[in-house]
Design a protein around this motif. Structure first.
Motif, PDB file in Angstrom:
ATOM      1  N   UNK A  25      40.518  25.747  45.051  1.00 29.14           N
ATOM      2  CA  UNK A  25      39.328  25.482  45.708  1.00 29.14           C
ATOM      3  C   UNK A  25      38.532  24.439  45.162  1.00 29.14           C
ATOM      4  N   UNK A  26      37.909  23.710  46.210  1.00 27.37           N
ATOM      5  CA  UNK A  26      37.140  22.794  45.633  1.00 27.37           C
ATOM      6  C   UNK A  26      35.843  23.215  45.114  1.00 27.37           C
ATOM      7  N   UNK A  27      35.295  22.494  44.244  1.00 30.66           N
ATOM      8  CA  UNK A  27      34.007  23.095  43.426  1.00 30.66           C
ATOM      9  C   UNK A  27      32.778  23.418  44.419  1.00 30.66           C
ATOM     10  N   UNK A  28      32.879  22.708  45.609  1.00 28.80           N
ATOM     11  CA  UNK A  28      31.752  22.771  46.408  1.00 28.80           C
ATOM     12  C   UNK A  28      32.164  23.889  47.578  1.00 28.80           C
ATOM     13  N   UNK A  29      33.318  24.618  47.600  1.00 21.74           N
ATOM     14  CA  UNK A  29      33.630  25.500  48.341  1.00 21.74           C
ATOM     15  C   UNK A  29      32.873  26.755  48.267  1.00 21.74           C
ATOM     16  N   UNK A  30      32.621  27.545  49.066  1.00 21.42           N
ATOM     17  CA  UNK A  30      32.031  28.805  49.230  1.00 21.42           C
ATOM     18  C   UNK A  30      33.041  30.021  49.501  1.00 21.42           C
ATOM     19  N   UNK A  31      33.141  31.085  48.634  1.00 18.39           N
ATOM     20  CA  UNK A  31      34.091  32.153  48.734  1.00 18.39           C
ATOM     21  C   UNK A  31      33.693  33.343  49.064  1.00 18.39           C
ATOM     22  N   UNK A  32      33.975  34.025  49.761  1.00 14.75           N
ATOM     23  CA  UNK A  32      33.382  35.549  49.937  1.00 14.75           C
ATOM     24  C   UNK A  32      33.917  36.669  49.003  1.00 14.75           C
ATOM     25  N   UNK A  33      33.150  37.061  48.440  1.00 19.92           N
ATOM     26  CA  UNK A  33      33.340  38.147  47.313  1.00 19.92           C
ATOM     27  C   UNK A  33      33.285  39.399  48.189  1.00 19.92           C
ATOM     28  N   UNK A  34      34.467  40.373  47.848  1.00 17.80           N
ATOM     29  CA  UNK A  34      34.635  41.704  48.396  1.00 17.80           C
ATOM     30  C   UNK A  34      34.250  42.565  47.248  1.00 17.80           C
ATOM     31  N   UNK A  35      33.558  43.460  47.488  1.00 16.45           N
ATOM     32  CA  UNK A  35      33.370  44.642  46.705  1.00 16.45           C
ATOM     33  C   UNK A  35      34.046  46.248  47.047  1.00 16.45           C
ATOM     34  N   UNK A  36      35.008  46.743  45.982  1.00 18.13           N
ATOM     35  CA  UNK A  36      35.715  47.731  46.372  1.00 18.13           C
ATOM     36  C   UNK A  36      35.055  49.082  45.792  1.00 18.13           C
ATOM     37  N   UNK A  37      35.197  50.248  46.444  1.00 11.89           N
ATOM     38  CA  UNK A  37      34.661  51.371  46.156  1.00 11.89           C
ATOM     39  C   UNK A  37      35.968  52.219  45.330  1.00 11.89           C
ATOM     40  N   UNK A  38      35.645  52.522  44.300  1.00 15.48           N
ATOM     41  CA  UNK A  38      37.001  53.314  43.713  1.00 15.48           C
ATOM     42  C   UNK A  38      36.644  54.767  43.680  1.00 15.48           C
ATOM     43  N   UNK A  39      37.559  55.466  43.993  1.00 20.06           N
ATOM     44  CA  UNK A  39      37.515  56.798  44.348  1.00 20.06           C
ATOM     45  C   UNK A  39      38.600  57.600  43.840  1.00 20.06           C
ATOM     46  N   UNK A  40      38.430  58.726  42.857  1.00 18.03           N
ATOM     47  CA  UNK A  40      39.353  59.538  42.183  1.00 18.03           C
ATOM     48  C   UNK A  40      40.022  60.461  43.271  1.00 18.03           C
ATOM     49  N   UNK A  41      41.179  60.601  43.316  1.00 15.85           N
ATOM     50  CA  UNK A  41      41.952  61.379  44.395  1.00 15.85           C
ATOM     51  C   UNK A  41      43.167  61.924  43.636  1.00 15.85           C
TER      52      UNK A  41
END
Length: 187
Positions: free
Chosen positions: A54-70
């Motif tokens: 990534x170039x230092x000026x690039x923007x990246x989309x951060x995703x958030x995961x939900x963790x569920x015990x199954x």
């Protein structure tokens, strides 16, 4: 969206509608030109590794995961049935989502399922698990004098190296992070 220079190990990124986990980051400043973020990413869908710059000026989309015990219940055809411990729903997961955790699927074991926008994208087994040895070579006399191991096939089909004193029918505890033998479980 975050700047590429803010990337850290363990973050989940969304790139071209695919989810990646950041394994390593290195900030590179060449003598000429712009700074770069060299990263090693793991695609969550199929567990493949990718090197990405990534170039230092690039923007990246951060995703958030939900963790569920199954809790794993049983296999139905090509699907594996789990039960959400909070609301008792029973989602079906395919082998692609489960990945290498299929080696630890025994009924009534609790797994952590990673969810993104309500869909399962990954699964994490417990750190240690107890499995029964179904096939291994017989004990070799004199093998205790050297630290030699032998292969053993466990009840889920995975084969790992175990000490010479382990025999068929023994229950052993293994580390799921690197498929290593830890100890024999007392009966």
């Amino acid at each position: 969206m975050i700047n590429a220079t803010q990337l850290r190990r363990g973050m989940i990124l969304k790139i071209d509608d695919e989810l990646y986990k950041v394994l390593e980051t290195t900030h590179v400043t060449p003598g000429k030109g712009q700074a770069l973020m060299q990263t090693k990413l793991r695609k969550l869908r199929d567990q493949t590794l990718h090197d990405y710059r990534f170039r230092s000026k690039d923007k990246v989309e951060q995703a958030y995961l939900e963790e569920i015990e199954m809790e794993y219940l049983y296999q139905e055809g090509e699907h594996y049935i789990f039960m959400n411990l909070e609301n008792y729903e029973q989602p079906k997961l395919d082998e692609e989502t489960i990945g290498s955790a299929v080696n630890y699927l025994i009924p009534n074991v609790v797994f952590t399922i990673e969810m993104y926008e309500g869909k399962p994208v990954g699964i994490n087994p417990p750190l240690t698990i107890e499995l029964k040895v179904i096939k291994t070579a017989p004990f070799l006399k004199g093998a205790t004098q050297t630290a030699s191991n032998k292969p053993a096939t466990l009840e889920t089909g995975i084969t790992i190296n175990v000490p010479q004193f382990i025999s068929k029918g023994d229950i052993i505890r293994i580390d799921t992070r690197d498929d290593k033998y830890l100890e024999r479980v007392k009966k």
